[in-house]
Write a protein that holds these residues in place. Structure first.
Motif, short mmCIF file in Angstrom:
data_model
loop_
_atom_site.label_atom_id
_atom_site.label_comp_id
_atom_site.label_asym_id
_atom_site.label_seq_id
_atom_site.Cartn_x
_atom_site.Cartn_y
_atom_site.Cartn_z
N ILE A 124 26.95 0.13 44.84
CA ILE A 124 27.56 1.45 44.70
C ILE A 124 28.80 1.48 45.59
O ILE A 124 28.70 1.32 46.81
N ILE B 201 24.18 6.34 51.60
CA ILE B 201 23.58 5.29 50.77
C ILE B 201 22.78 4.33 51.63
O ILE B 201 21.67 3.92 51.27
N LEU C 256 20.18 2.93 43.70
CA LEU C 256 20.00 2.41 45.06
C LEU C 256 19.82 0.90 45.09
O LEU C 256 20.13 0.25 46.09
N ARG D 290 19.51 6.00 52.67
CA ARG D 290 18.57 6.13 51.55
C ARG D 290 17.97 4.78 51.18
O ARG D 290 16.78 4.68 50.87
N ARG D 291 18.78 3.72 51.24
CA ARG D 291 18.25 2.39 50.96
C ARG D 291 17.22 1.97 52.01
O ARG D 291 16.17 1.39 51.66
N ILE E 80 23.33 8.29 42.98
CA ILE E 80 22.97 7.33 44.03
C ILE E 80 21.49 6.97 43.95
O ILE E 80 21.11 5.80 44.04
N GLN F 47 24.49 12.66 44.39
CA GLN F 47 23.20 12.28 44.99
C GLN F 47 22.25 11.75 43.92
O GLN F 47 21.55 10.76 44.14
#
Length: 300
Positions: free
Chosen positions: A25, A57, A21, A60-61, A17, A14
Motif C-alpha cells: 500500500i 498501516i 493489509l 495495523r499490520r 487499508i 481505512q
C-alpha cells in the motif's frame, strides 16, 4: 474541505487499508483510490486519525500479525512476510518496539498487549420468548427492544478501574480511551470486552464504571500494569438489545434502550432486579446489531 467530508474520505481509506493489509500500500495508491493528491491525503489522514497513513498501516499490520500469532500456529518469518515486512529481523524490531515483547516470545506466551484498533465512529444471544415494545412512537416507527436471559457462571475478569467515574466519558478522562485495545488482545477471553457498572460490593473504593473482559477461572497469565484480576460470582443476566441504528446516532440509541429498561417490569416474567449479584454491563455500541446492555436479575 469540510470536516464531515474529510472523515468520510478517511473512513473510505481505512476500509481500503483493512482490505489490503497483506498487500503493498503506497500513498500514491491511496491518492489514486480517493482521487486526491498524495499531499492532500497525507494531510487529511493525519488531521482526522492523528497518524500518518504510513504509521497507521504499520500499526495495523503489527496488530493483525499479533492476532495471527495469538490464534494460529505460524512461524514468525511467515507472519512477517504475510504482512509485507522485508525481513524477520525488521519485523521483530518493529513488533518489539511497539508491544514490548518479541514476536517469538509473544507467540509462545500470548500475554495481553495493547493492540492498535481502528478509530471508527459482540456475543450473539439466544432470545427467549418475549419482546418488549416501546409504548411511544418516534415519528411513525415503533421501536422494539428484544429481552433475553443468559446465565453467567463464576469466572475471572481482567479489569481496569478508574477513580470516581460513573460512566464511559468520565472513565476515559480518568484512564484513557484505549483500554479496549488491551482487552481485545486477550486470547482466553470468554466473550468480547465490556463496560461495567460495578455494584458497591465490587468497587474496592474505586470507580463505579470500569472496563474489562471475562476469563476462565484457570486464567493465570501476567496481569498488565494498572489492571486487576477479580472473580465474578455466577449470576443471571437480563439482556436488552435495541434495533440497529446509524453509528453516528449511538447516543440516541443508548437512550432509547435505557428508557425501555426504566419502564420494564421483570416480575411479569418471574424475575426481579438484583443489582448486587453482579455488574451491569454494556457491549461496545455497534449500529449494525443495536445497543446491548445487561442487568443482573434473580428469580422471584
Amino acid at each position: 474541505m469540510d470536516k464531515t467530508n474529510s472523515m468520510r474520505i478517511v473512513q473510505m481509506l481505512q476500509d481500503y487499508i483493512e482490505e489490503n493489509l497483506q498487500n503493498s500500500i503506497t500513498l500514491k495508491q491511496l491518492a489514486d483510490y480517493s482521487n486526491y493528491s498524495p499531499w492532500h491525503i497525507g494531510h487529511m489522514f493525519k488531521e482526522v486519525v492523528g497518524k500518518s497513513p504510513y504509521e497507521y498501516i504499520r500499526l495495523r499490520r503489527l496488530t493483525m500479525a499479533a492476532l495471527v500469532m495469538r490464534d494460529e500456529n505460524k512461524k514468525v518469518i511467515d507472519v512477517a512476510l504475510d504482512f509485507v515486512f522485508d525481513s524477520q529481523e525488521g519485523f521483530t524490531r518493529a513488533f518489539t518496539k511497539e508491544f514490548g515483547i518479541s514476536p517469538y516470545k509473544y507467540h509462545k506466551q500470548t500475554p495481553p498487549i495493547k493492540l492498535f484498533l481502528p478509530n471508527k465512529v459482540y456475543d450473539t444471544f439466544k432470545a427467549i420468548n418475549y419482546i418488549y415494545q416501546n409504548e411511544g412512537r418516534i415519528g411513525e416507527v415503533m421501536k422494539t427492544v428484544f429481552v433475553q436471559i443468559i446465565e453467567r457462571p463464576e469466572r475471572k475478569c481482567l479489569i481496569k478501574r478508574g477513580i470516581k467515574a460513573t460512566e464511559y466519558f468520565e472513565y476515559c478522562e480518568e484512564v484513557g480511551c484505549d483500554i479496549w485495545n488491551v482487552l481485545t488482545s486477550v486470547k482466553e477471553a470468554l466473550y468480547e470486552p465490556i463496560g461495567m457498572w460495578m455494584p458497591e460490593n465490587l468497587r474496592n473504593n474505586a470507580s463505579e464504571y470500569v472496563q474489562g473482559v471475562e476469563l476462565p477461572l484457570d486464567y493465570d497469565k501476567t496481569i498488565p500494569d494498572g489492571y486487576e484480576l477479580i472473580v465474578l460470582p455466577p449470576c443471571t443476566m437480563m439482556i436488552f438489545q435495541g434495533e440497529p441504528y446509524d453509528d453516528e446516532k449511538f447516543s440516541v440509541a443508548i437512550d432509547e434502550v435505557w428508557k425501555h429498561i426504566d419502564k420494564f417490569n421483570p416480575e411479569l416474567y418471574g424475575y426481579k432486579w438484583a443489582p448486587e449479584n453482579g455488574p451491569r454491563f454494556q457491549l461496545a455500541p455497534m449500529g449494525y446489531r443495536g445497543y446491548i446492555e445487561a442487568r443482573p436479575v434473580q428469580k422471584c
